[in-house]
Write an enzyme that holds these catalytic residues in place. Structure first.
Site, PDB file in Angstrom:
ATOM      1  CB  CYS A 157      -0.455  -0.425   1.447  1.00 14.98           C
ATOM      2  SG  CYS A 157      -1.730   1.426   1.854  1.00 14.98           S
TER       3      CYS A 157
ATOM      4  CD1 TRP B  13      -6.442  -4.218   5.464  1.00 21.81           C
ATOM      5  CD2 TRP B  13      -4.920  -4.957   4.281  1.00 21.81           C
ATOM      6  NE1 TRP B  13      -6.073  -3.253   4.713  1.00 21.81           N
ATOM      7  CE2 TRP B  13      -5.089  -3.682   3.090  1.00 21.81           C
ATOM      8  CE3 TRP B  13      -4.483  -5.948   3.586  1.00 21.81           C
ATOM      9  CZ2 TRP B  13      -4.862  -3.935   2.157  1.00 21.81           C
ATOM     10  CZ3 TRP B  13      -3.371  -5.331   2.172  1.00 21.81           C
ATOM     11  CH2 TRP B  13      -4.020  -4.034   1.422  1.00 21.81           C
TER      12      TRP B  13
ATOM     13  CB  VAL C 278     -10.627  -2.923   7.667  1.00 21.03           C
ATOM     14  CG1 VAL C 278      -9.245  -3.615   8.162  1.00 21.03           C
ATOM     15  CG2 VAL C 278     -11.586  -3.450   8.377  1.00 21.03           C
TER      16      VAL C 278
ATOM     17  CB  VAL D 298      -3.198  -0.830   5.922  1.00 19.02           C
ATOM     18  CG1 VAL D 298      -3.424  -1.674   6.738  1.00 19.02           C
ATOM     19  CG2 VAL D 298      -3.273  -0.591   5.008  1.00 19.02           C
TER      20      VAL D 298
ATOM     21  CE1 TYR E 215      -5.685   2.158  -5.165  1.00 13.29           C
ATOM     22  CE2 TYR E 215      -3.463   4.136  -5.291  1.00 13.29           C
ATOM     23  CZ  TYR E 215      -4.189   3.160  -5.032  1.00 13.29           C
ATOM     24  OH  TYR E 215      -3.055   2.099  -4.406  1.00 13.29           O
TER      25      TYR E 215
END
Length: 343
Positions: free
Chosen positions: A54, A87, A120, A122, A185
């Site tokens: 990421c 994750w 969720v 990170v 993106y």
């Protein structure tokens, strides 16, 4: 944040026929020196959860290394592939984080807010004693590492967000985020030709501007490495491996821009930055998780990574990577990127 449910193009409410829009961080508490949000800076209390795939989490990895926060803030690395349970800690023995004792990151989110409806993501910082998520605010997190965690910085840590340059840094970083970090993106997850082309144009217009800016200066702002360089690096290092093909940002490869290619190699070869990069995790995550973009889940064999270690020649522009400070020490045992995952 890459690959979290809110970033998936197949079957989620943010996609449909609307342009891609990144969700704001829902948990925006800050860990500060004075603890004003209820979370004081404290060595050993928190655990940083990242995916090396990421780009948003990679900012936190590089910042933590450069500032020498490894002993103060422990690290958990998740599997680059996640399922509908979020994750996973499947890289750890028995598939469970050895410090938090959880199998899925959503468990820390649930302890903070039960039945939380969002994604969720990170990077995430978890309070070890309570097992609760503290923050997933990737935009603020590294700024706080630089300014609020100073008592725990290593001796010789660089100033990644120098106060005299903050106005210029904020302006540069806003443009980089909008058109490059998030722009790829917007292009990759576009659901109309118009939206894709708008994002594509934004990406390359900004990259051309940055290339011109960096032609005669080694770093984006000032003569030392800053937060702005880290934020640009995490997108550029993924560009040819992922964004050029997978996200259709294919006007040219990064290797075809002599300035940006030299700049990103300079950063990659800087201790504390390139040693956090895992090309295997990057490629497997994007190509296997984004099934709406790559339904076959075939992971490309290339590109050739040997060029990342070739001379970049940027030293001739002057600049001091760490200012009056020093490079970070060796990567802590157990945190090394596995062999074969980097040049």
């Amino acid at each position: 944040m890459s690959g979290t449910p809110q970033d998936q193009p197949d079957g989620n409410s943010e996609y449909g026929r609307r342009p891609f829009k990144r969700s704001k961080s829902h948990f925006a508490d800050r860990i500060t020196a004075d603890g004003r949000d209820g979370w004081p800076v404290e060595a050993g209390r928190y655990r940083l959860v990242v995916s090396r795939a990421c780009p948003w989490a990679s900012r936190a990895l590089a910042s933590r290394r450069l500032l020498g926060l490894e002993d103060a803030l422990s690290l958990a690395v998740v599997d680059p592939l996640q399922d509908d349970r979020s994750w996973r800690f499947t890289l750890d023995p028995d598939g469970r984080d050895p410090v938090l004792g959880i199998r899925f990151l959503h468990e820390a989110y649930d302890k903070r807010e039960s039945e939380y409806p969002g994604g969720v993501s990170v990077p995430a910082i978890v309070d070890i004693p309570s097992g609760q998520l503290v923050t997933n605010d990737f935009q603020q997190m590294t700024l706080d590492f630089a300014t609020e965690w100073t008592a725990l910085h290593r001796e010789g840590a660089p100033d990644l967000y120098p106060e005299p340059l903050r106005e210029e840094l904020d302006e540069v970083m806003e443009g980089v985020f909008r058109d490059v970090n998030n722009g790829v993106y917007r292009a990759g997850f576009a659901t109309t030709q118009y939206d894709y082309e708008q994002a594509y144009e934004d990406v390359f217009r900004r990259l051309d501007t940055l290339s011109s800016r960096l032609r005669d200066q080694r770093y984006l702002v000032g003569d030392t490495l800053t937060e702005a360089d880290i934020r640009l690096f995490t997108t550029l290092v993924r560009f040819d491996a992922v964004y050029h093909g997978h996200f259709k940002c294919n006007r040219n490869k990064l290797t075809e821009d002599p300035v940006l290619w030299a700049y990103v190699r300079d950063l990659y070869q800087t201790p504390g930055i390139g040693d956090t990069v895992d090309f295997d995790h990057i490629k497997r995550h994007y190509y296997e998780v984004h099934t709406g973009v790559n339904p076959t889940q075939i992971v490309p064999a290339g590109p050739d990574l040997s060029g990342w270690l070739t001379p970049h020649g940027r030293e001739s522009l002057g600049g001091r990577p760490f200012g009056d400070g020093t490079p970070p020490g060796p990567v802590p045992a157990g945190e090394e990127v596995p062999g074969g995952h980097r040049p």
